[in-house]
Design a protein around this motif. Sequence first.
Motif, PDB file in Angstrom:
ATOM      1  N   ILE A  23       0.841  -1.201   0.000  1.00  0.00           N
ATOM      2  CA  ILE A  23       0.000   0.000   0.000  1.00  0.00           C
ATOM      3  C   ILE A  23       0.877   1.252   0.000  1.00  0.00           C
ATOM      4  CG2 ILE A  23      -1.675   1.320   1.352  1.00  0.00           C
ATOM      5  CD1 ILE A  23      -2.836  -1.334   2.310  1.00  0.00           C
ATOM      6  N   TYR A  24       1.945   1.213   0.775  1.00  0.00           N
ATOM      7  CA  TYR A  24       2.854   2.360   0.836  1.00  0.00           C
ATOM      8  C   TYR A  24       3.482   2.611  -0.541  1.00  0.00           C
ATOM      9  CZ  TYR A  24       6.983   5.129   1.997  1.00  0.00           C
ATOM     10  OH  TYR A  24       7.944   6.097   2.033  1.00  0.00           O
ATOM     11  N   ALA A  25       3.876   1.528  -1.231  1.00  0.00           N
ATOM     12  CA  ALA A  25       4.484   1.694  -2.550  1.00  0.00           C
ATOM     13  C   ALA A  25       3.477   2.215  -3.562  1.00  0.00           C
ATOM     14  CB  ALA A  25       5.079   0.362  -3.013  1.00  0.00           C
ATOM     15  N   MET A  26       2.208   1.749  -3.486  1.00  0.00           N
ATOM     16  CA  MET A  26       1.179   2.188  -4.432  1.00  0.00           C
ATOM     17  C   MET A  26       0.877   3.672  -4.279  1.00  0.00           C
ATOM     18  SD  MET A  26       0.137  -0.183  -6.527  1.00  0.00           S
ATOM     19  CE  MET A  26      -1.495   0.383  -6.982  1.00  0.00           C
ATOM     20  N   VAL A  32      12.318   4.274  -3.959  1.00  0.00           N
ATOM     21  CA  VAL A  32      12.576   3.826  -2.598  1.00  0.00           C
ATOM     22  C   VAL A  32      11.426   2.995  -2.063  1.00  0.00           C
ATOM     23  CG1 VAL A  32      12.991   4.571  -0.233  1.00  0.00           C
ATOM     24  CG2 VAL A  32      14.075   5.785  -2.128  1.00  0.00           C
ATOM     25  N   SER A  33      10.196   3.436  -2.261  1.00  0.00           N
ATOM     26  CA  SER A  33       9.047   2.707  -1.728  1.00  0.00           C
ATOM     27  C   SER A  33       8.904   1.344  -2.378  1.00  0.00           C
ATOM     28  CB  SER A  33       7.772   3.535  -1.908  1.00  0.00           C
ATOM     29  OG  SER A  33       7.584   3.834  -3.282  1.00  0.00           O
ATOM     30  N   TRP A  34       9.072   1.288  -3.739  1.00  0.00           N
ATOM     31  CA  TRP A  34       8.979  -0.010  -4.411  1.00  0.00           C
ATOM     32  C   TRP A  34      10.178  -0.905  -4.068  1.00  0.00           C
ATOM     33  CZ3 TRP A  34       4.782  -1.999  -6.234  1.00  0.00           C
ATOM     34  CH2 TRP A  34       3.753  -1.166  -6.668  1.00  0.00           C
ATOM     35  N   PHE A  35      11.314  -0.334  -3.812  1.00  0.00           N
ATOM     36  CA  PHE A  35      12.485  -1.133  -3.410  1.00  0.00           C
ATOM     37  C   PHE A  35      12.236  -1.793  -2.049  1.00  0.00           C
ATOM     38  CE2 PHE A  35      16.449  -1.452  -1.012  1.00  0.00           C
ATOM     39  CZ  PHE A  35      17.187  -2.278  -1.856  1.00  0.00           C
ATOM     40  N   TYR A  38       9.794  -4.769  -2.635  1.00  0.00           N
ATOM     41  CA  TYR A  38      10.433  -5.957  -3.208  1.00  0.00           C
ATOM     42  C   TYR A  38      11.441  -6.587  -2.231  1.00  0.00           C
ATOM     43  CZ  TYR A  38       8.345  -4.784  -7.692  1.00  0.00           C
ATOM     44  OH  TYR A  38       7.445  -4.534  -8.698  1.00  0.00           O
ATOM     45  N   LEU A  39      11.953  -5.762  -1.308  1.00  0.00           N
ATOM     46  CA  LEU A  39      12.855  -6.313  -0.307  1.00  0.00           C
ATOM     47  C   LEU A  39      12.100  -7.150   0.723  1.00  0.00           C
ATOM     48  CD1 LEU A  39      15.767  -6.352   0.819  1.00  0.00           C
ATOM     49  CD2 LEU A  39      15.170  -4.326   2.173  1.00  0.00           C
ATOM     50  N   VAL A  40      10.871  -6.759   1.012  1.00  0.00           N
ATOM     51  CA  VAL A  40      10.065  -7.490   1.995  1.00  0.00           C
ATOM     52  C   VAL A  40       9.561  -8.807   1.428  1.00  0.00           C
ATOM     53  CG1 VAL A  40       7.908  -7.387   3.308  1.00  0.00           C
ATOM     54  CG2 VAL A  40       9.423  -5.412   3.263  1.00  0.00           C
ATOM     55  N   ILE A  41       9.382  -8.899   0.114  1.00  0.00           N
ATOM     56  CA  ILE A  41       8.795 -10.106  -0.497  1.00  0.00           C
ATOM     57  C   ILE A  41       9.610 -11.367  -0.179  1.00  0.00           C
ATOM     58  CG2 ILE A  41       8.318 -11.248  -2.695  1.00  0.00           C
ATOM     59  CD1 ILE A  41       7.298  -8.606  -3.763  1.00  0.00           C
TER      60      ILE A  41
END
Length: 397
Positions: A23-26, A32-35, A38-41
């Motif tokens: 949600i934060y990335a969207m 930074v947000s999308w990184f 993908y790091l949490v995945i």
Amino acid sequence: MMKGLKHLKGVLGVILLLVSAFIYAMFQGGFVSWFLFYLVIPLSAYSFLLFFYSISKLEVERTIETRQVFSGGRFSATIHVKRHNRFPLMYTSFEEKVSKNLLQTTSKQITFWGLRKEFKWTYEIEHIPRGEHELEGVIMRVSDLFGWVWKEAFIPNKKTILVFPNLTEMVYIPIETRYDQGATASRIQTMKDTSMATGVRAYQPGDRVSWIHWKSFARTQTLKTKEFEDRQSQDLFVLMDRSPSPLFEDIVDLTASIMQAIVRNHSLSAFLSIGETRLYIPTVQNEEQLHRVLYHLTKVQADLKKPIEQVIVNDSSLAQATSLLYITSNLSYGWIESIQKTANNLRVCTCFLVKQKDLKLTRDEIAFHQYATSRRINIQIITKERFAQAFLEVNRS
């Protein structure tokens, strides 16, 4: 159920973290947000896989490194854990599940297992207490990188270890010996006293070289053997006090050392231990009987709830005792009266009174010792440091 809820709570937390990052990335957008998302995945994926991974199908082998353990000594064992796959395991801890009296002495091992199929862990227990202890198995705990999801399994592998009392090497000298001119003793052993030669006789095959009378051989050129007086050594009756005492472990160690010294000297003794349970062995002469005594002393506790003088009054085994050795840390007037009433055939009574080092006797204790001496009871005050000289001091007094 509570453990299951805790595990489920961790998975729900991972899901919430993953959803929050998405949600934060969207809404935030940007590199930074999308990184971060993908790091949490991969971290979340590993947590999910660990949640469904079974750690109960592990093989555990235990190797005891210390063959014989004595009280206060060091115990060492090696745990060998095997598994059938290479699923990556991160933070893994191992703990040996033991009986309650060892809870304060066990240790844990934390490791990063990785992809290995096998893991070995050697642990030590310092100052292990005397007794019979149970090693029940291994508790294994695994968690992910941040401790979100963790699992625990118990792999049973029972093993009983015996921690024997401390044995002190001592020289055993019979407390009472009588020569054949005097009154005979009950339950006796006959031996040769080589310090008293009464005559010579013709040499017979099997006679010791030290028995040869060399002076007569020099005169007659004929081998003659010294004849010795038969000495009768009375069997010893050993009585151990199991009353609660801060020196009870010293009493157990001294009793075990005495029984070992008697058997190693090829002598006989009787053994009596009275407490919550009673053990009476009328004859302790060989290693098998000695092992039975040591096994009892390994597990015995200071569980005599009544004064010992009230218990021994009705004990029939003491009625035939003629040479008594009493091991205690607290001697009373009542015990002296009771033992003289119960042991009607008693000729020699020696008491090993276990005390702390450099502890001076009070006036009351000195008066009590004088009273015991007047009742023909020999009291020997002994400390742990002088266990090896116990019988030497008796014969010196």
